[in-house]
Design a protein around this motif. Structure first.
Motif, PDB file in Angstrom:
ATOM      1  N   THR A  10       1.243  -1.005   0.007  1.00 16.40           N
ATOM      2  CA  THR A  10       0.375  -0.214   0.063  1.00 16.40           C
ATOM      3  C   THR A  10       0.900   1.360   0.017  1.00 16.40           C
ATOM      4  OG1 THR A  10      -1.720  -1.323   1.036  1.00 16.40           O
ATOM      5  CG2 THR A  10      -1.322   1.583   1.149  1.00 16.40           C
ATOM      6  N   LEU A  11       0.718   2.025  -0.760  1.00 17.31           N
ATOM      7  CA  LEU A  11       1.421   3.304  -0.947  1.00 17.31           C
ATOM      8  C   LEU A  11       0.056   4.348  -0.696  1.00 17.31           C
ATOM      9  CD1 LEU A  11       4.189   4.822  -1.490  1.00 17.31           C
ATOM     10  CD2 LEU A  11       3.025   4.751  -3.759  1.00 17.31           C
ATOM     11  N   GLY A 335      11.464 -10.321  -0.009  1.00 20.44           N
ATOM     12  CA  GLY A 335      10.287 -11.043   0.133  1.00 20.44           C
ATOM     13  C   GLY A 335       9.288 -10.967   1.628  1.00 20.44           C
ATOM     14  N   CYS A 336       9.824  -9.331   2.190  1.00 18.76           N
ATOM     15  CA  CYS A 336       9.099  -8.471   3.233  1.00 18.76           C
ATOM     16  C   CYS A 336       7.355  -7.586   2.468  1.00 18.76           C
ATOM     17  CB  CYS A 336      10.301  -7.234   3.949  1.00 18.76           C
ATOM     18  SG  CYS A 336      11.509  -8.197   4.859  1.00 18.76           S
ATOM     19  N   GLU A 337       6.982  -7.412   3.382  1.00 12.12           N
ATOM     20  CA  GLU A 337       5.740  -6.529   2.817  1.00 12.12           C
ATOM     21  C   GLU A 337       5.882  -5.406   3.394  1.00 12.12           C
ATOM     22  OE1 GLU A 337       1.766  -7.785   4.962  1.00 12.12           O
ATOM     23  OE2 GLU A 337       2.203  -9.811   5.105  1.00 12.12           O
ATOM     24  N   TRP A 338       5.780  -4.194   2.954  1.00 13.05           N
ATOM     25  CA  TRP A 338       5.621  -2.756   2.450  1.00 13.05           C
ATOM     26  C   TRP A 338       4.640  -1.832   2.418  1.00 13.05           C
ATOM     27  CZ3 TRP A 338       5.015  -0.338  -1.383  1.00 13.05           C
ATOM     28  CH2 TRP A 338       4.415  -0.843  -3.094  1.00 13.05           C
ATOM     29  N   ILE A 339       5.326  -1.055   3.374  1.00 11.63           N
ATOM     30  CA  ILE A 339       4.014   0.041   3.227  1.00 11.63           C
ATOM     31  C   ILE A 339       4.600   1.883   2.626  1.00 11.63           C
ATOM     32  CG2 ILE A 339       2.133  -0.967   4.025  1.00 11.63           C
ATOM     33  CD1 ILE A 339       2.583   0.926   6.147  1.00 11.63           C
ATOM     34  N   GLY A 340       4.166   2.566   2.266  1.00 11.55           N
ATOM     35  CA  GLY A 340       5.358   4.195   1.824  1.00 11.55           C
ATOM     36  C   GLY A 340       4.416   4.683   1.505  1.00 11.55           C
ATOM     37  N   GLU A 363      -2.153  -1.319  -4.964  1.00 11.52           N
ATOM     38  CA  GLU A 363      -3.562  -0.477  -3.794  1.00 11.52           C
ATOM     39  C   GLU A 363      -2.951   0.614  -3.254  1.00 11.52           C
ATOM     40  OE1 GLU A 363      -7.468  -0.875  -0.841  1.00 11.52           O
ATOM     41  OE2 GLU A 363      -5.845  -2.684  -0.801  1.00 11.52           O
ATOM     42  N   MET A 364      -3.886   1.860  -3.626  1.00 10.83           N
ATOM     43  CA  MET A 364      -3.129   3.171  -2.984  1.00 10.83           C
ATOM     44  C   MET A 364      -4.119   4.081  -2.860  1.00 10.83           C
ATOM     45  SD  MET A 364       0.010   3.742  -6.358  1.00 10.83           S
ATOM     46  CE  MET A 364      -1.135   2.296  -7.778  1.00 10.83           C
ATOM     47  N   PHE A 365      -3.792   4.724  -1.553  1.00 11.42           N
ATOM     48  CA  PHE A 365      -4.454   5.583  -1.394  1.00 11.42           C
ATOM     49  C   PHE A 365      -4.095   7.238  -1.392  1.00 11.42           C
ATOM     50  CE2 PHE A 365      -5.415   1.667   1.260  1.00 11.42           C
ATOM     51  CZ  PHE A 365      -6.939   2.138   2.453  1.00 11.42           C
ATOM     52  N   HIS A 366      -4.711   8.032  -1.503  1.00  5.72           N
ATOM     53  CA  HIS A 366      -4.582   9.463  -1.518  1.00  5.72           C
ATOM     54  C   HIS A 366      -4.984  10.531  -0.515  1.00  5.72           C
ATOM     55  CE1 HIS A 366      -3.942   8.363  -5.729  1.00  5.72           C
ATOM     56  NE2 HIS A 366      -5.173   7.414  -5.787  1.00  5.72           N
ATOM     57  N   PRO A 367      -4.691  11.571  -1.165  1.00  7.09           N
ATOM     58  CA  PRO A 367      -4.643  12.570   0.358  1.00  7.09           C
ATOM     59  C   PRO A 367      -6.052  12.564   1.382  1.00  7.09           C
ATOM     60  CG  PRO A 367      -3.239  13.457  -1.292  1.00  7.09           C
ATOM     61  CD  PRO A 367      -4.085  11.956  -1.404  1.00  7.09           C
TER      62      PRO A 367
END
Length: 476
Positions: A10-11, A335-340, A363-367
């Motif tokens: 997720t970013l 092989g890690c999960e990540w979020i940015g 999947e991305m979220f916005h402001p």
């Protein structure tokens, strides 16, 4: 430890502070952040590059919101306040504003880390010394692990001083339970030069077969040679015989083994344990395939070393200033999960382009999106804290500083729920009905700024107020 309240890969785009406030506590294994350095420069990617249109200004001003938040620290965290105030006196408002911005976010990052988690803060000497003090206060000085010096380039033209070719990476852990795997780095030229002998199997060096004494069973004579006073053989008799039969031990003319004659071949070397000075990873070259031309891009090899050292496959990696998403790319490959999180929407395009072969769906979220914590359990309605808050504030409204009866004060959120706030008593204060109505959906410091901008009395937070005294004092 709570379950994550987000999906892997997720970013988010937007300010990382309210977004981190909405993430569950103790749900992240590793944080790497490469925030602005307070360099007083403007960075931008060239037109036509993969990162075109990506830019940011690394200037910081101590506006009213920043200043009021720091003033509130005088009550909530005086040591942190004094560090920021000292930086203001020495370097000016810009450094104080920068440290105030970082302090708020470091506090949230500590909450997010698991007890086994670690954090790596990438900076340069502009503010590294102040950031280290901030991290000592937030994480505890006992949790400091390393100040890593990374040589990002081989030379830099600084005609009036020594060339500045290194960054700093501050490594802290959440606790002594941290995850850490020793990393083997490539041998330096000096280390390779020690392999100065050669036989039919290649270059080798001669190492000691003995070690300081601690096992009586290894102090015996072997093939007519004693290990020496207060020494023992490094290996048991069976292993020594195997090495001897395989030609891995140098011998004297009479056939007896040399105590300094263990052959270690260059081609079998796994390298040397990485120390706190990293000279074997250079910046991303202009001709490199991984180059996106994003300002301040860091090499994949740098992030891969950090992730390998302080996480395991399947762990969660967070980068709250992810930029061109080097951390996300490295975590994916390992092989890690990540979020940015990044304030610029260009990060989304860069992640998609750099991971298009590895990720089917991102999947991305916005402001405008808000994430809410799911690890708080069932909290009582926030209004039940009114009596306790009335006693704490001495009956004063924290907005205008006037004294009211309890029935004329309302419970309000310091950080609104829509911006990641919670119903915990630590996030509540009392306002009179007029101030609450005027505040709306703004945070505490945003609201207090408007009181100043309208030239109404400036409210000063008093340090450690006594019961019955005004918590705020009006200044003309």
């Amino acid at each position: 430890m709570a379950e994550p309240n987000w999906k892997n890969r997720t970013l988010w785009t937007g300010d990382n502070l309210p977004l981190m406030r909405g993430l569950n506590s103790e749900s992240v294994d590793l944080i790497y952040l490469d925030p602005p350095f307070n360099s007083k420069k403007t960075y931008s990617a060239p037109i036509g590059s993969l990162a075109a249109e990506a830019s940011f200004k690394d200037f910081w001003t101590f506006d009213d919101v920043d200043r009021l938040w720091v003033e509130l620290l005088r009550e909530t965290d005086r040591p942190l306040y004094h560090v920021i105030e000292t930086a203001r006196l020495v370097h000016g408002n810009g450094m104080a504003a920068y440290l105030g911005m970082m302090a708020q976010r470091l506090q949230e990052m500590k909450r997010l880390l698991k007890p086994t988690g670690s954090i790596y803060l990438h900076c340069d000497p502009t503010a590294s010394h102040y950031l280290k003090v901030l991290m000592d206060l937030v994480f505890g000085k006992a949790q400091f692990r390393n100040e890593i010096a990374w040589q990002r380039t081989s030379a830099h033209n600084d005609p009036k001083r020594f060339g500045r070719i290194g960054d700093r990476i501050l490594f802290y852990s959440k606790s002594s339970l941290k995850t850490f795997h020793p990393i083997m780095a490539a041998l330096s030229d000096e280390q390779r030069a020690r392999y100065k002998y050669q036989d039919e199997n290649g270059l080798y060096k001669a190492e000691q077969l003995t070690a300081p004494h601690y096992s009586p069973t290894r102090t015996i004579d072997w093939r007519g040679v004693h290990p020496g006073a207060n020494r023992q053989w490094r290996f048991g008799t069976d292993e020594l015989e195997r090495l001897y039969a395989g030609g891995r031990i140098l011998c004297r003319k009479d056939g007896r083994p040399r105590k300094d004659g263990l052959k270690e071949y260059l081609h079998e070397s796994m390298g040397a344990p990485a120390q706190d000075i990293w000279t074997d990873i250079l910046r991303v070259a202009n001709t490199s395939k991984e180059r996106t031309h994003y300002p301040t891009q860091k090499p994949l090899a740098l992030l891969e070393r950090i992730i390998k050292a302080s996480s395991n496959p399947g762990d969660v990696v967070l980068d709250p200033f992810c930029g061109c998403a080097t951390t996300c790319v490295s975590a994916e490959k390992l092989g890690c999960e990540w979020i940015g999180i990044d304030i610029g929407e260009k990060a989304i395009d860069l992640v998609e382009s750099r991971l298009q072969d590895a990720i089917d769906e991102l999947e991305m979220f916005h402001p405008g999106d808000v994430i809410h914590r799911t690890d708080l359990g069932k909290l009582p309605r926030y209004t039940v804290h009114k009596d306790a808050l009335y006693g704490k504030q001495g009956g004063d409204c924290y907005g205008c500083g006037e004294h009211f009866l309890k029935l004329n004060l309302t419970v309000d959120h310091i950080v609104p729920l829509s911006k990641g706030g919670t119903d915990h008593v630590e996030n509540l204060w009392l306002l009179c009905q007029a101030c609450n109505s005027s505040k709306g959906n703004r945070s505490q410091v945003e609201f207090l700024k408007t009181r100043m901008s309208k030239r109404r009395p400036v409210l000063e937070w008093l340090v450690a107020p006594k019961r019955g005294e005004r918590l705020f004092r009006a200044q003309g």
